[in-house]
Design an enzyme around this catalytic site. Structure first.
Site, PDB file in Angstrom:
ATOM      1  N   GLY A  90      18.464 -47.866   6.368  1.00  0.00           N
ATOM      2  CA  GLY A  90      17.923 -47.893   5.012  1.00  0.00           C
ATOM      3  C   GLY A  90      16.475 -48.307   5.078  1.00  0.00           C
ATOM      4  N   ARG A  93      11.751 -51.703   5.800  1.00  0.00           N
ATOM      5  CA  ARG A  93      10.379 -52.224   5.677  1.00  0.00           C
ATOM      6  C   ARG A  93       9.584 -51.330   4.744  1.00  0.00           C
ATOM      7  NH1 ARG A  93       7.877 -49.412  11.013  1.00  0.00           N
ATOM      8  NH2 ARG A  93       9.547 -47.944  11.013  1.00  0.00           N
ATOM      9  N   LYS A 113       4.983 -48.958   2.692  1.00  0.00           N
ATOM     10  CA  LYS A 113       5.612 -49.175   3.994  1.00  0.00           C
ATOM     11  C   LYS A 113       5.000 -50.430   4.613  1.00  0.00           C
ATOM     12  CE  LYS A 113       6.507 -46.699   8.309  1.00  0.00           C
ATOM     13  NZ  LYS A 113       6.225 -45.485   9.059  1.00  0.00           N
ATOM     14  N   ASP A 125      11.420 -57.906  10.188  1.00  0.00           N
ATOM     15  CA  ASP A 125      10.679 -58.723   9.226  1.00  0.00           C
ATOM     16  C   ASP A 125      10.195 -57.922   8.020  1.00  0.00           C
ATOM     17  OD1 ASP A 125       8.753 -57.157  10.388  1.00  0.00           O
ATOM     18  OD2 ASP A 125       7.581 -58.808  11.212  1.00  0.00           O
ATOM     19  N   GLY A 126      10.449 -56.610   8.039  1.00  0.00           N
ATOM     20  CA  GLY A 126      10.039 -55.788   6.900  1.00  0.00           C
ATOM     21  C   GLY A 126       8.551 -55.513   6.832  1.00  0.00           C
ATOM     22  N   ARG A 176       2.682 -44.536   1.295  1.00  0.00           N
ATOM     23  CA  ARG A 176       3.110 -43.220   1.772  1.00  0.00           C
ATOM     24  C   ARG A 176       3.549 -42.368   0.590  1.00  0.00           C
ATOM     25  NH1 ARG A 176       7.235 -42.985   6.701  1.00  0.00           N
ATOM     26  NH2 ARG A 176       8.749 -43.848   5.253  1.00  0.00           N
ATOM     27  N   ASP A 252      17.730 -39.665  10.644  1.00  0.00           N
ATOM     28  CA  ASP A 252      17.148 -40.426   9.526  1.00  0.00           C
ATOM     29  C   ASP A 252      15.651 -40.180   9.420  1.00  0.00           C
ATOM     30  OD1 ASP A 252      17.401 -41.903  12.071  1.00  0.00           O
ATOM     31  OD2 ASP A 252      16.219 -43.439  11.071  1.00  0.00           O
ATOM     32  N   ASN A 253      15.101 -39.417  10.341  1.00  0.00           N
ATOM     33  CA  ASN A 253      13.682 -39.094  10.279  1.00  0.00           C
ATOM     34  C   ASN A 253      13.458 -37.614  10.000  1.00  0.00           C
ATOM     35  OD1 ASN A 253      12.866 -41.731  10.723  1.00  0.00           O
ATOM     36  ND2 ASN A 253      12.875 -41.490  12.949  1.00  0.00           N
ATOM     37  N   ASP A 262       7.720 -39.983   9.612  1.00  0.00           N
ATOM     38  CA  ASP A 262       7.811 -41.011  10.649  1.00  0.00           C
ATOM     39  C   ASP A 262       6.847 -40.743  11.798  1.00  0.00           C
ATOM     40  OD1 ASP A 262       8.426 -42.967  12.532  1.00  0.00           O
ATOM     41  OD2 ASP A 262      10.431 -43.192  11.692  1.00  0.00           O
TER      42      ASP A 262
HETATM   43  P1  AMP Z   1      12.415 -45.986  12.459  1.00  0.00           P
HETATM   44  O1  AMP Z   1      12.605 -46.174  13.906  1.00  0.00           O
HETATM   45  O2  AMP Z   1      11.032 -46.296  12.020  1.00  0.00           O
HETATM   46  O3  AMP Z   1      12.877 -44.659  11.973  1.00  0.00           O
HETATM   47  O4  AMP Z   1      13.330 -47.103  11.752  1.00  0.00           O
HETATM   48  C1  AMP Z   1      14.706 -47.173  11.972  1.00  0.00           C
HETATM   49  C2  AMP Z   1      15.329 -48.244  11.099  1.00  0.00           C
HETATM   50  O5  AMP Z   1      14.800 -49.535  11.389  1.00  0.00           O
HETATM   51  C3  AMP Z   1      15.130 -48.033   9.599  1.00  0.00           C
HETATM   52  O6  AMP Z   1      16.305 -48.400   8.922  1.00  0.00           O
HETATM   53  C4  AMP Z   1      13.999 -48.986   9.287  1.00  0.00           C
HETATM   54  O7  AMP Z   1      14.008 -49.380   7.946  1.00  0.00           O
HETATM   55  C5  AMP Z   1      14.287 -50.152  10.222  1.00  0.00           C
HETATM   56  N1  AMP Z   1      13.072 -50.911  10.561  1.00  0.00           N
HETATM   57  C6  AMP Z   1      12.080 -50.508  11.356  1.00  0.00           C
HETATM   58  N2  AMP Z   1      11.121 -51.463  11.455  1.00  0.00           N
HETATM   59  C7  AMP Z   1      11.516 -52.502  10.707  1.00  0.00           C
HETATM   60  C8  AMP Z   1      10.963 -53.780  10.386  1.00  0.00           C
HETATM   61  N3  AMP Z   1       9.782 -54.207  10.873  1.00  0.00           N
HETATM   62  N4  AMP Z   1      11.670 -54.586   9.564  1.00  0.00           N
HETATM   63  C9  AMP Z   1      12.835 -54.199   9.068  1.00  0.00           C
HETATM   64  N5  AMP Z   1      13.408 -52.995   9.309  1.00  0.00           N
HETATM   65  C10 AMP Z   1      12.771 -52.156  10.123  1.00  0.00           C
HETATM   66 MG    MG Z   2      12.307 -43.749  10.204  1.00  0.00          MG
END
Ligand code: AMP
Ligand code: MG
Length: 495
Positions: A90, A93, A113, A125-126, A176, A252-253, A262
């Site tokens: 989900g 961040r 973002k 940490d979001g 974004r 998810d991307n 992404d």
């Molecule tokens: P991504 O690899 O960018 O496609 O992210 C995969 C998942 O990790 C998604 O659910 C993102 O929301 C979560 N995510 C990535 N980076 C962070 C972050 N710094 N804090 C919290 N969730 C993250």
């Molecule tokens: Mg992603």
């Protein structure tokens, strides 16, 4: 009349059932600092660029001020990551502030973002470090100008906070913009819960929003899926034609809108090698350049699988229908790629020799370790005898002797076609950019910003990439491949 310096929000996603998201405000940041506002995108969406650059606008792009009409939510999804199923993902961040409708009637998500923790943050940490925010801004905007469907970057701001990664890094937030953030993984989330009602609602939403013509079809869902397959085929073909490696093609991307999303570990290749992988976490090379079409195909199969029960009441028929939808992909991607490669080479595409010429050129590029971008660009110089010598990128790159027989055959082929050299050259220049976001330039811009708070290289690069097709000698540095010590071999997700 809307007298606000920002457009009216109309939040269709937030009107969907509560189980599609959680309502969540961005977590405020201590001291926002403006990095950049994308003026032309702001104007298109109905934001006043001056306002976005003002104190209040800066609070908005940092997540500290929620404009009237926005209904911030974090969306839930799931996904296959590197082939493995992850049932719970989900916006961990990111926050969807809401949707706005641009002057041309197209609805767009406005998402922050790096906006703080949500229910989906897991251990994260979001937040987002500055580097990945700059990288996404640079590359997404370059892709847009190159004509590739993509999410966009409206603005970027620093937060005044540090984030802890491999060390302490300055934090930032990116605004974004996407036609929507609905992913294959969003469908997979509800399919895995056998929530047919949610799947139906989501599919209707996607049809209305992205495939309105499908609503008129006998089987709207099937028409939607055909549309998704076609857009994805076109998208991946365009990536291949630019030497773009996405790097993290998890389900998810991949967006239902057909836009690239992404920009984590993505990169453009310098030397042509189809096995190129940049992402530090892609150890098996699953998302290598040459695999991108088949991975997109695999991802689309996950989407069709999620919707299979809805394709037909009879299981057999649903399976056959789903299979037919998926089976269309390889030919579509191949057709889009072939049309593109012929355009890049100045070939008409109706000659029996064209395919062999294309393949042999690629073979030579691989054998000679030719820079992908400059190889095609140099051909575009050579196609017109009037400009072949002394002009173009000849001072940056010249074909090796190994190319001589091929160049002769290529010239003979072109000479047999009734097209003016200057016309052909103009078309080739538009198919073969000279300025792309090369890794070492992106890294250089990030480094200056990260270590010296110097954003000049970032702004310069963004400016140059806004005109990628027109070569100027004064900008030769930006068209030049990296020196050995500048070569970037690995990129990082930056999460
Ligand atoms: P991504 O690899 O960018 O496609 O992210 C995969 C998942 O990790 C998604 O659910 C993102 O929301 C979560 N995510 C990535 N980076 C962070 C972050 N710094 N804090 C919290 N969730 C993250
Ligand atoms: Mg992603």
């Amino acid at each position: 009349m809307n007298s606000n310096p920002f457009p009216s929000f109309d939040n269709s996603y937030a009107r969907l059932p509560e189980r599609f998201y959680t309502r969540q405000l961005p977590v405020p940041v201590p001291t926002p600092g403006l990095i950049r506002v994308n003026h032309s995108l702001a104007g298109y969406l109905g934001f006043s660029p001056g306002w976005l650059e003002s104190g209040k606008g800066l609070e908005f792009i940092a997540g500290n001020y929620i404009p009237e009409g926005a209904e911030p939510v974090a969306a839930v999804y799931a996904g296959h990551q590197f082939g493995g199923w992850n049932p719970q993902l989900g916006d961990g961040r990111a926050i969807l502030l809401g949707e706005v409708i641009a002057g041309d009637g197209v609805r767009h998500d406005i998402q922050l973002k790096g906006s703080g923790r949500t229910l989906y943050s897991r251990g994260g940490d979001g937040r987002a470090p500055l580097g990945p925010v700059l990288r996404e801004y640079i590359v997404s905007e370059a892709m847009a100008v190159l004509g590739v469907p993509t999410t966009r970057s409206l603005a970027a701001a620093t937060t005044g906070e540090h984030v802890i990664r491999e060390g302490r890094l300055p934090g930032a937030v990116l605004t974004r913009v996407a036609q929507s953030h609905i992913r294959i993984g969003t469908f997979e989330f509800f399919a895995s819960r056998q929530d047919q009602e949610a799947l139906r609602i989501l599919a209707d939403h996607v049809i209305q929003r992205h495939y309105p013509e499908a609503a008129q079809a006998d089987n709207p869902l099937r028409a939607m899926l055909d549309g998704v397959v076609a857009r994805q085929a076109n998208l991946v073909a365009q990536w291949q034609l630019l030497g773009f490696i996405h790097g993290v093609m998890n389900t998810d991307n991949m967006l239902l809108s057909g836009e690239t999303i992404d920009y984590g570990p993505c990169a453009f290749m310098d030397e042509y090698d189809p096995d190129t992988v940049f992402s530090s976490i892609d150890r098996g090379g699953r998302y290598a350049y040459r695999n991108q079409p088949q991975i997109a195909h695999w991802n689309l199969a996950r989407l069709v699988q999620a919707l299979l029960p809805m394709l037909d009441e009879e299981e057999e028929k649903a399976l056959a229908s789903g299979q037919a939808i998926i089976d269309a992909f390889p030919e579509l991607v191949q057709a889009a790629y072939r049309a593109g490669i012929f355009r890049k080479l100045g070939l008409s595409g109706d000659d029996t020799e064209d395919s062999a010429l294309s393949q042999e050129f690629l073979n030579l590029m691989q054998q000679e370790k030719t820079d992908f971008t400059l190889g095609f660009r140099r051909l575009s110089d050579l196609v017109n005898p009037n400009t072949a010598f002394g002009g173009g990128v000849g001072s940056l790159f010249e074909f090796t002797e190994a190319y001589t027989p091929w160049l002769e055959r290529w010239r003979d082929n072109l000479a047999s076609k009734p097209v003016e050299a200057s016309t052909r050259q103009a078309e080739m220049y538009l198919a073969n950019p000279v300025f792309i976001p090369r890794n070492h330039l992106v890294e250089e811009a990030i480094e200056a910003a990260e270590t010296r708070q110097d954003f000049k290289p970032f702004h310069e690069l963004v400016g140059i990439l806004a005109q990628p097709f027109e070569f100027k000698n004064a900008l030769a540095r930006y068209a030049t491949p990296p020196r050995p010590e500048q070569v970037v071999r690995q990129t990082f997700c930056g999460t």
